[in-house]
Write a protein that holds these residues in place. Structure first.
Motif, PDB file in Angstrom:
ATOM      1  N   PRO A 152       0.793  -1.148   0.019  1.00 22.46           N
ATOM      2  CA  PRO A 152      -0.046   0.013   0.163  1.00 22.46           C
ATOM      3  C   PRO A 152       1.033   1.216   0.116  1.00 22.46           C
ATOM      4  O   PRO A 152       1.840   1.201   0.517  1.00 22.46           O
ATOM      5  CB  PRO A 152      -0.748  -0.115   1.323  1.00 22.46           C
ATOM      6  N   LYS A 153       0.435   2.196  -0.582  1.00 21.62           N
ATOM      7  CA  LYS A 153       1.262   3.476  -0.779  1.00 21.62           C
ATOM      8  C   LYS A 153       1.042   4.132   0.756  1.00 21.62           C
ATOM      9  O   LYS A 153       0.210   3.857   1.408  1.00 21.62           O
ATOM     10  CB  LYS A 153       0.414   4.334  -1.905  1.00 21.62           C
ATOM     11  N   TRP A 154       1.919   5.279   0.719  1.00 22.00           N
ATOM     12  CA  TRP A 154       1.860   6.028   2.220  1.00 22.00           C
ATOM     13  C   TRP A 154       0.641   6.705   2.351  1.00 22.00           C
ATOM     14  O   TRP A 154       0.316   6.699   3.650  1.00 22.00           O
ATOM     15  CB  TRP A 154       3.094   7.097   2.117  1.00 22.00           C
ATOM     16  N   TYR A 155      -0.089   7.130   1.433  1.00 15.08           N
ATOM     17  CA  TYR A 155      -1.298   7.941   1.502  1.00 15.08           C
ATOM     18  C   TYR A 155      -2.606   6.749   1.841  1.00 15.08           C
ATOM     19  O   TYR A 155      -3.633   7.323   2.193  1.00 15.08           O
ATOM     20  CB  TYR A 155      -1.590   8.671   0.373  1.00 15.08           C
ATOM     21  N   ASP A 156      -2.408   5.624   1.749  1.00 16.22           N
ATOM     22  CA  ASP A 156      -3.537   4.652   1.967  1.00 16.22           C
ATOM     23  C   ASP A 156      -3.369   4.146   3.476  1.00 16.22           C
ATOM     24  O   ASP A 156      -4.108   3.090   3.504  1.00 16.22           O
ATOM     25  CB  ASP A 156      -3.381   3.471   0.856  1.00 16.22           C
ATOM     26  N   LYS A 175      -4.351   3.509   7.122  1.00 17.64           N
ATOM     27  CA  LYS A 175      -5.514   4.016   7.915  1.00 17.64           C
ATOM     28  C   LYS A 175      -5.232   4.938   9.008  1.00 17.64           C
ATOM     29  O   LYS A 175      -6.007   6.015   9.045  1.00 17.64           O
ATOM     30  CB  LYS A 175      -6.184   2.556   8.442  1.00 17.64           C
ATOM     31  N   ALA A 176      -4.037   4.971   9.398  1.00 12.33           N
ATOM     32  CA  ALA A 176      -3.704   5.686  10.702  1.00 12.33           C
ATOM     33  C   ALA A 176      -3.677   7.358  10.199  1.00 12.33           C
ATOM     34  O   ALA A 176      -4.223   8.067  11.036  1.00 12.33           O
ATOM     35  CB  ALA A 176      -2.522   5.533  11.288  1.00 12.33           C
ATOM     36  N   ILE A 177      -3.320   7.530   8.771  1.00 14.05           N
ATOM     37  CA  ILE A 177      -3.212   8.901   8.268  1.00 14.05           C
ATOM     38  C   ILE A 177      -4.581   9.469   8.262  1.00 14.05           C
ATOM     39  O   ILE A 177      -4.946  10.573   8.615  1.00 14.05           O
ATOM     40  CB  ILE A 177      -2.398   8.945   7.142  1.00 14.05           C
ATOM     41  N   TRP A 178      -5.534   8.510   7.603  1.00 19.83           N
ATOM     42  CA  TRP A 178      -6.723   8.716   7.207  1.00 19.83           C
ATOM     43  C   TRP A 178      -7.814   9.228   8.615  1.00 19.83           C
ATOM     44  O   TRP A 178      -8.448  10.144   8.819  1.00 19.83           O
ATOM     45  CB  TRP A 178      -7.716   7.786   6.380  1.00 19.83           C
ATOM     46  N   PHE A 179      -7.319   8.250   9.590  1.00 20.74           N
ATOM     47  CA  PHE A 179      -8.059   8.486  10.916  1.00 20.74           C
ATOM     48  C   PHE A 179      -7.797   9.909  11.812  1.00 20.74           C
ATOM     49  O   PHE A 179      -8.340  10.599  12.106  1.00 20.74           O
ATOM     50  CB  PHE A 179      -7.604   7.299  11.823  1.00 20.74           C
ATOM     51  N   SER A 180      -6.272  10.030  11.541  1.00 21.42           N
ATOM     52  CA  SER A 180      -5.817  11.278  12.015  1.00 21.42           C
ATOM     53  C   SER A 180      -6.254  12.495  11.294  1.00 21.42           C
ATOM     54  O   SER A 180      -6.786  13.495  12.022  1.00 21.42           O
ATOM     55  CB  SER A 180      -4.160  11.488  12.004  1.00 21.42           C
ATOM     56  N   GLY A 181      -6.379  12.413   9.963  1.00 22.49           N
ATOM     57  CA  GLY A 181      -6.736  13.609   9.257  1.00 22.49           C
ATOM     58  C   GLY A 181      -8.125  13.943   9.607  1.00 22.49           C
ATOM     59  O   GLY A 181      -8.657  14.969   9.419  1.00 22.49           O
ATOM     60  N   GLY A 182      -8.950  12.705   9.728  1.00 24.13           N
ATOM     61  CA  GLY A 182     -10.557  13.032  10.106  1.00 24.13           C
ATOM     62  C   GLY A 182     -10.442  13.628  11.404  1.00 24.13           C
ATOM     63  O   GLY A 182     -11.521  14.461  11.561  1.00 24.13           O
TER      64      GLY A 182
END
Length: 128
Positions: free
Chosen positions: A99-103, A105-112
């Motif tokens: 998976p790419k770095w932007y995929d 889940k922690a990044i998306w959770f933190s961004g949300g």
């Protein structure tokens, strides 16, 4: 002349003799019993021949059935081998596809969470 007389009389003498009935050592009842036994044995033989033919037909069908079963087992083995190869290919693909770095889940959770907090602060600032 004698010879001619012998030649002419020989057929008459030889064919004119009466045959004596041959004497058997069986009585009439024993002969009937033997005849009945032979008839029943012939019937049993016919029945046994029919049974043998049915059994041979059954054996032929069962041999055909085992051949079909063997072919089916062979094709199932080929199918299992193909599916195992497919699983191995999926495993190899997963090794190559990371998976790419932007995929993450922690990044998306933190961004949300950050966007929710920032939106709430913006609303609070606008309301003041």
């Amino acid at each position: 002349m004698k010879r001619l007389l012998i030649i002419l009389l020989f057929p008459l003498i030889s064919f004119s003799q009466k045959e004596t009935p041959t004497d058997t050592c069986f009585t009439e009842q024993q002969i009937l019993d033997i005849s009945f036994t032979l008839d029943s044995l012939y019937e049993l033989d016919d029945i046994n021949k029919e049974i043998i033919q049915e059994q041979e037909y059954l054996i032929k069908d069962l041999k055909h059935l085992t051949a079909l079963d063997s072919a089916e087992i062979y094709h199932y083995k080929r199918q299992v081998d193909a599916l195992n190869k497919n699983i191995d290919l999926y495993i190899q693909r997963e090794k190559y596809i990371k998976p790419k770095w932007y995929d993450n889940k922690a990044i998306w959770f933190s961004g949300g969470i950050l966007s929710t907090i920032l939106t709430a602060k913006l609303i609070v600032e606008v309301v003041k």
